[in-house]
Scaffold this active site. Structure first.
Site, PDB file in Angstrom:
ATOM      1  N   ARG A  69       0.813  -1.228   0.000  1.00 55.18           N
ATOM      2  CA  ARG A  69       0.000   0.000   0.000  1.00 55.18           C
ATOM      3  C   ARG A  69       0.843   1.275   0.000  1.00 55.18           C
ATOM      4  NH1 ARG A  69      -3.638  -2.277   4.856  1.00 55.18           N
ATOM      5  NH2 ARG A  69      -1.798  -3.614   5.015  1.00 55.18           N
ATOM      6  N   TYR A 109      34.032  31.157  -0.898  1.00 55.89           N
ATOM      7  CA  TYR A 109      34.128  29.700  -0.862  1.00 55.89           C
ATOM      8  C   TYR A 109      35.418  29.318  -0.155  1.00 55.89           C
ATOM      9  CZ  TYR A 109      34.971  24.905  -1.898  1.00 55.89           C
ATOM     10  OH  TYR A 109      35.264  23.577  -1.746  1.00 55.89           O
ATOM     11  N   ASN A 169      40.685  37.815   9.023  1.00 52.00           N
ATOM     12  CA  ASN A 169      39.585  38.460   8.317  1.00 52.00           C
ATOM     13  C   ASN A 169      39.609  38.018   6.855  1.00 52.00           C
ATOM     14  OD1 ASN A 169      37.480  40.788   8.615  1.00 52.00           O
ATOM     15  ND2 ASN A 169      38.460  40.995   6.609  1.00 52.00           N
ATOM     16  N   ASN A 172      -8.009  -4.431  16.340  1.00 55.80           N
ATOM     17  CA  ASN A 172      -6.860  -5.247  16.721  1.00 55.80           C
ATOM     18  C   ASN A 172      -5.595  -4.452  16.378  1.00 55.80           C
ATOM     19  OD1 ASN A 172      -4.862  -7.208  16.967  1.00 55.80           O
ATOM     20  ND2 ASN A 172      -5.322  -8.089  14.949  1.00 55.80           N
TER      21      ASN A 172
HETATM   22  C1  UD1 Z   1      -2.875  -6.716  10.635  1.00 55.67           C
HETATM   23  C2  UD1 Z   1      -3.951  -7.575  11.298  1.00 55.67           C
HETATM   24  C3  UD1 Z   1      -5.154  -6.712  11.607  1.00 55.67           C
HETATM   25  C4  UD1 Z   1      -4.727  -5.552  12.491  1.00 55.67           C
HETATM   26  C5  UD1 Z   1      -3.568  -4.780  11.889  1.00 55.67           C
HETATM   27  C6  UD1 Z   1      -3.027  -3.801  12.906  1.00 55.67           C
HETATM   28  C7  UD1 Z   1      -3.685  -9.805  10.301  1.00 55.67           C
HETATM   29  C8  UD1 Z   1      -4.243 -10.784   9.358  1.00 55.67           C
HETATM   30  N1  UD1 Z   1      -4.337  -8.649  10.389  1.00 55.67           N
HETATM   31  O1  UD1 Z   1      -3.408  -6.244   9.417  1.00 55.67           O
HETATM   32  O2  UD1 Z   1      -6.140  -7.466  12.276  1.00 55.67           O
HETATM   33  O3  UD1 Z   1      -5.832  -4.701  12.726  1.00 55.67           O
HETATM   34  O4  UD1 Z   1      -2.506  -5.659  11.513  1.00 55.67           O
HETATM   35  O5  UD1 Z   1      -2.014  -2.974  12.391  1.00 55.67           O
HETATM   36  O6  UD1 Z   1      -2.709 -10.093  10.959  1.00 55.67           O
HETATM   37  N2  UD1 Z   1       4.052  -9.366   7.887  1.00 55.67           N
HETATM   38  C9  UD1 Z   1       5.003 -10.362   7.817  1.00 55.67           C
HETATM   39  N3  UD1 Z   1       4.815 -11.400   6.938  1.00 55.67           N
HETATM   40  C10 UD1 Z   1       3.706 -11.505   6.164  1.00 55.67           C
HETATM   41  C11 UD1 Z   1       2.731 -10.481   6.252  1.00 55.67           C
HETATM   42  C12 UD1 Z   1       2.924  -9.433   7.136  1.00 55.67           C
HETATM   43  O7  UD1 Z   1       6.022 -10.321   8.503  1.00 55.67           O
HETATM   44  O8  UD1 Z   1       3.619 -12.465   5.419  1.00 55.67           O
HETATM   45  C13 UD1 Z   1       4.282  -8.244   8.785  1.00 55.67           C
HETATM   46  C14 UD1 Z   1       4.263  -6.918   8.076  1.00 55.67           C
HETATM   47  O9  UD1 Z   1       5.582  -6.550   7.646  1.00 55.67           O
HETATM   48  C15 UD1 Z   1       3.733  -5.962   9.136  1.00 55.67           C
HETATM   49  C16 UD1 Z   1       2.875  -6.848  10.020  1.00 55.67           C
HETATM   50  O10 UD1 Z   1       3.257  -8.191   9.732  1.00 55.67           O
HETATM   51  O11 UD1 Z   1       4.778  -5.411   9.888  1.00 55.67           O
HETATM   52  C17 UD1 Z   1       1.382  -6.664   9.750  1.00 55.67           C
HETATM   53  O12 UD1 Z   1       1.124  -6.971   8.375  1.00 55.67           O
HETATM   54  P1  UD1 Z   1       0.126  -6.092   7.503  1.00 55.67           P
HETATM   55  O13 UD1 Z   1       0.073  -6.682   6.145  1.00 55.67           O
HETATM   56  O14 UD1 Z   1       0.466  -4.656   7.622  1.00 55.67           O
HETATM   57  O15 UD1 Z   1      -1.247  -6.393   8.240  1.00 55.67           O
HETATM   58  P2  UD1 Z   1      -2.536  -5.468   8.310  1.00 55.67           P
HETATM   59  O16 UD1 Z   1      -3.275  -5.596   7.030  1.00 55.67           O
HETATM   60  O17 UD1 Z   1      -2.184  -4.128   8.772  1.00 55.67           O
HETATM   61 CA    CA Z   2      -0.268  -3.061   9.050  1.00 55.89          CA
END
Ligand code: UD1
Ligand code: CA
Length: 471
Positions: A18, A377, A388, A180
């Site tokens: 995103r 410069y 000076n 969450n």
């Molecule tokens: C997630 C939660 C959502 C919550 C939100 C809060 C899930 C399915 N959803 O959604 O309920 O409200 O966070 O901010 O968990 N990441 C990995 N590996 C992956 C995917 C993600 O390490 O395969 C890491 C991302 O880098 C990030 C974090 O996990 O730091 C959250 O992932 P992101 O895709 O941002 O989840 P959200 O859609 O925000």
């Molecule tokens: Ca997130």
């Protein structure tokens, strides 16, 4: 906290689709520092770095290099198939390495950077007190859109029934207000026993860690929620707009901390101050100033509007007038600079020195009380005390291939519009006549004239006019 009781996992493998950026999400900066570094710093207040497992994947080498100095452990998630999959990788890593399982696992998100140590402690303490299998940190923001929602059987009770992701909300769940945060504490055994049962039958085709909540409840395990004190600290940074919201919150917090310690910041919302910046009391920061990186400023100084100062050390009672740009330099007490001065890296400005408008310095030391007030410069130069430098003086430091040094002794007077062709030594107490091109060393106390002698031709103008009229 007993160290083998708790470990912390930080999910940081995601791409950050995103953001529409070529850089990994967790390395995007707010307040001048990568998101992930904030999360690691908060985690380090709860457990030692050898019990912090950073799950990395997208651009993993870059992420590793950026945070390696913290001493945390890394777990690779080569394909990013969801937050549940990230924790599956951690489980596999524990099994492979034979690491004894910590009794409890705190899970943080690499893109929720403002989480405070106190709140991590609250999640941990609630988890222990409630004897829960899973404890979820939640909040109620003005607009919950985009977040997973935490559903409770009874709004007054801590027990959770499920977490439902935005895209799976039924029409009557759409207004569910409690989000969450992506921050949890698990009983490790309970979590790990459910990971293999996760599936990808959802809108994103990913393994959701959030599905674990309902799975544990179905087994009769206790899943509870605890609300964060402030909404900002659980906000995620998924888009540039969200990132900039957190950046503003972070910088305002930095400005407040500085103001609490006696710094005056006019219109702090217009200033861009990185979180590592330090400033002494009674220093005044005017509107629209940027203080970046590891900049340190002493007491009783004043930074006027539109100056951009990065990685500089500035002493006490220093005045920086409007529109200066300084990088990687230091300035001693009582100096006055600007307006519109440019200090390039490795400029060392001595005590009480004056650097004026349109003066540029680079790799240059300026001694105590010396002045370069206008249009100069000064590069690769060592300039003594009480010197000076006249308007328009240029150190000709570059011959097209190499850079050369200029040294100017104490008390020398460099007349305006002089070219000092380096390498060159200008002796202490010497005088350089205005408009000179100096190509040879000048002894101490000498006068150097490096310009052609002037000739006047009396009556020349009238004679030419007369000649033109005849023709
Ligand atoms: C997630 C939660 C959502 C919550 C939100 C809060 C899930 C399915 N959803 O959604 O309920 O409200 O966070 O901010 O968990 N990441 C990995 N590996 C992956 C995917 C993600 O390490 O395969 C890491 C991302 O880098 C990030 C974090 O996990 O730091 C959250 O992932 P992101 O895709 O941002 O989840 P959200 O859609 O925000
Ligand atoms: Ca997130």
């Amino acid at each position: 906290m007993v160290s083998n009781e708790f470990a912390i996992a930080i999910m940081a493998a995601g791409k950050g689709t995103r953001l529409k950026s070529k850089h990994p999400k967790v390395l995007h900066e707010i307040g001048g520092r990568a998101l992930l570094l904030y999360v690691i710093a908060a985690a380090e207040t709860a457990v030692t770095p050898d019990h912090i497992y950073c799950i990395i994947g997208h651009e993993s080498e870059r992420v590793k290099v950026a945070v390696a100095a913290t001493g945390v452990q890394f777990v690779l998630q080569p394909e990013q198939r969801g937050t549940g999959h990230a924790i599956q990788m951690l489980k596999a890593d524990f099994e492979r390495s034979g690491t004894p399982l910590p009794k409890h696992l705190l899970v943080l998100s690499g893109d929720v950077p403002l989480i405070r140590p106190e709140t991590i402690a609250t999640v941990r303490d609630t988890h222990l007190r409630e004897r829960a299998a899973m404890t979820i940190l939640t909040a109620v923001p003005t607009d919950p859109t985009g977040y997973g929602r935490v559903l409770r059987a009874n709004p007054k009770k801590p027990e959770v029934t499920a977490i439902v992701e935005q895209k799976s909300l039924t029409p009557d769940q759409l207004s569910a207000p409690e989000i969450n945060s992506g921050i949890y504490c698990f009983e490790t055994q309970a979590l790990f026993s459910k990971l293999d049962a996760l599936n990808t039958n959802n809108a994103h085709g990913e393994f959701y860690l959030t599905d674990i909540a309902a799975m544990l409840v179905a087994e009769g395990k206790r899943v509870v929620a605890v609300k964060a004190h402030s909404v900002d600290e659980v906000l995620g940074a998924n888009t540039i707009a969200e990132m900039m919201h957190l950046d503003a919150a972070m910088r305002l917090a930095t400005a407040r901390r500085l103001m609490d310690s006696g710094v005056t910041i006019f219109r702090p919302e217009t200033c861009v101050i990185d979180s590592a910046v330090t400033i002494g009391p009674d220093t005044v920061i005017e509107p629209y100033v940027q203080l970046l990186g590891a900049t340190q400023i002493g007491s009783d100084s004043r930074i006027r509007s539109y100056s951009v100062i990065q990685n500089c050390t500035i002493g006490n009672n220093v005045t920086v007038l409007n529109g200066c740009v300084f990088d990687d330099s230091d300035i001693a007490d009582n100096a006055i600079l600007g307006p519109y001065s440019r200090l390039r890296p490795e400029s060392h400005i001595g005590e009480g020195a004056h650097i004026g408008n349109f003066v540029e310095t680079k790799k240059t030391t300026i001694g105590k009380g010396s002045k370069a007030s206008h249009l100069s410069y000064l590069g690769d130069a060592i300039i003594g005390a009480g010197v000076n430098i006249g308007a328009g003086t240029i150190t000709c430091n570059y011959d097209g291939v190499h850079k050369h040094r200029t040294t100017i002794g104490d008390g020398a007077f460099i007349g305006s519009d002089s070219n000092l062709v380096a390498p060159i030594n200008i002796g202490a107490g010497s005088y350089i006549a205005a408009g000179s091109s100096i190509t040879e060393d000048v002894p101490d106390g000498a006068l150097a004239l490096g310009r052609s002698r002037q000739t006047n031709k009396p009556g020349w103008v009238a004679a030419r006019k007369a000649a033109k009229q005849k023709a």
